[in-house]
Design a protein around this motif. Sequence first.
Motif, PDB file in Angstrom:
ATOM      1  N   PHE A  75       1.204  -1.614  -0.113  1.00  0.00           N
ATOM      2  CA  PHE A  75       0.054   0.011  -0.358  1.00  0.00           C
ATOM      3  C   PHE A  75       0.955   0.974  -0.052  1.00  0.00           C
ATOM      4  O   PHE A  75       0.521   1.715   0.297  1.00  0.00           O
ATOM      5  N   VAL A  76       2.118   1.006  -0.810  1.00  0.00           N
ATOM      6  CA  VAL A  76       3.057   2.264  -1.231  1.00  0.00           C
ATOM      7  C   VAL A  76       1.924   3.360  -1.544  1.00  0.00           C
ATOM      8  O   VAL A  76       2.153   2.982  -2.624  1.00  0.00           O
ATOM      9  N   GLY A  77       2.033   4.676  -1.371  1.00  0.00           N
ATOM     10  CA  GLY A  77       1.383   5.628  -1.855  1.00  0.00           C
ATOM     11  C   GLY A  77      -0.127   5.234  -1.622  1.00  0.00           C
ATOM     12  O   GLY A  77      -0.518   6.210  -2.801  1.00  0.00           O
ATOM     13  N   ARG A  78      -0.342   4.975  -1.556  1.00  0.00           N
ATOM     14  CA  ARG A  78      -2.196   4.850  -0.931  1.00  0.00           C
ATOM     15  C   ARG A  78      -2.324   5.184  -0.534  1.00  0.00           C
ATOM     16  O   ARG A  78      -1.641   4.573   1.016  1.00  0.00           O
ATOM     17  N   SER A  79      -3.396   5.508   0.142  1.00  0.00           N
ATOM     18  CA  SER A  79      -4.394   6.068   1.016  1.00  0.00           C
ATOM     19  C   SER A  79      -5.139   5.261   2.247  1.00  0.00           C
ATOM     20  O   SER A  79      -5.705   5.463   3.432  1.00  0.00           O
ATOM     21  N   ARG A  80      -5.936   4.209   1.862  1.00  0.00           N
ATOM     22  CA  ARG A  80      -6.178   2.971   2.272  1.00  0.00           C
ATOM     23  C   ARG A  80      -5.400   1.821   1.619  1.00  0.00           C
ATOM     24  O   ARG A  80      -5.652   1.256   0.424  1.00  0.00           O
ATOM     25  N   GLY A  81      -6.219   0.586   2.042  1.00  0.00           N
ATOM     26  CA  GLY A  81      -6.361  -0.594   1.144  1.00  0.00           C
ATOM     27  C   GLY A  81      -6.866  -1.749   2.590  1.00  0.00           C
ATOM     28  O   GLY A  81      -7.223  -1.408   3.357  1.00  0.00           O
ATOM     29  N   LEU A  82      -6.526  -2.781   1.655  1.00  0.00           N
ATOM     30  CA  LEU A  82      -8.079  -3.953   2.047  1.00  0.00           C
ATOM     31  C   LEU A  82      -7.404  -5.151   1.425  1.00  0.00           C
ATOM     32  O   LEU A  82      -6.366  -6.167   1.035  1.00  0.00           O
TER      33      LEU A  82
END
Length: 201
Positions: free
Chosen positions: A135-142
């Motif tokens: 999730f690098v550079g991402r605001s959220r993840g699942l």
Amino acid sequence: ERAQIDQFESQIRDRDTLMRELQHRVKNNLQLITALIRLEARSAVEGESVALARLAGRIDALTVLYGILSGENAEPEINLGQYLSDIAAAAMRANASANVECDVQVEYCPLSINIAMPAGLLVNEMLTNALKYAFVGRSRGLLKLICKLEDGQVTVVVSDDGVGLGENQEWPSPKKLGALILQTLKENAKNVKFSAESIRG
């Protein structure tokens, strides 16, 4: 009185057997922890940085298992579903940012400790890797963790909606800990099928 004495003697023998079994398991776990530390030390010799937090996470996975084994109502087999759920909770506490969620769907899956331990360690590696890199550079993840029993076969799925593996990258990497754990799992459970897929986008 004789019957009571016999009963006490039997209880003491049972307790001694349990203590010996517990000590044997502690010894095995300590050997495994030592092996993990040596693997990290070898990485340092080869010029890679030693990730103590990751090492702590691996030891936490063993601690969870040890807690299950030493509980008052411990069964001879490990419920893999509950074990993996506990590992996921520990991995999330240690590594997850606020906007990463983990959807855990597990069933009762009784397995021997020789299979449950490497399976748990392997899942811990996958979750930790995903939390670190996906999730690098991402605001959220699942993240998703599924463990189910169907027709006598246990299926475990770990997935994430992150960036995916790099071009020509395979997991686990040869000679790395994940590959060694997978090898141990295959040696203990002869019918293991493992695959890692990365779908672009």
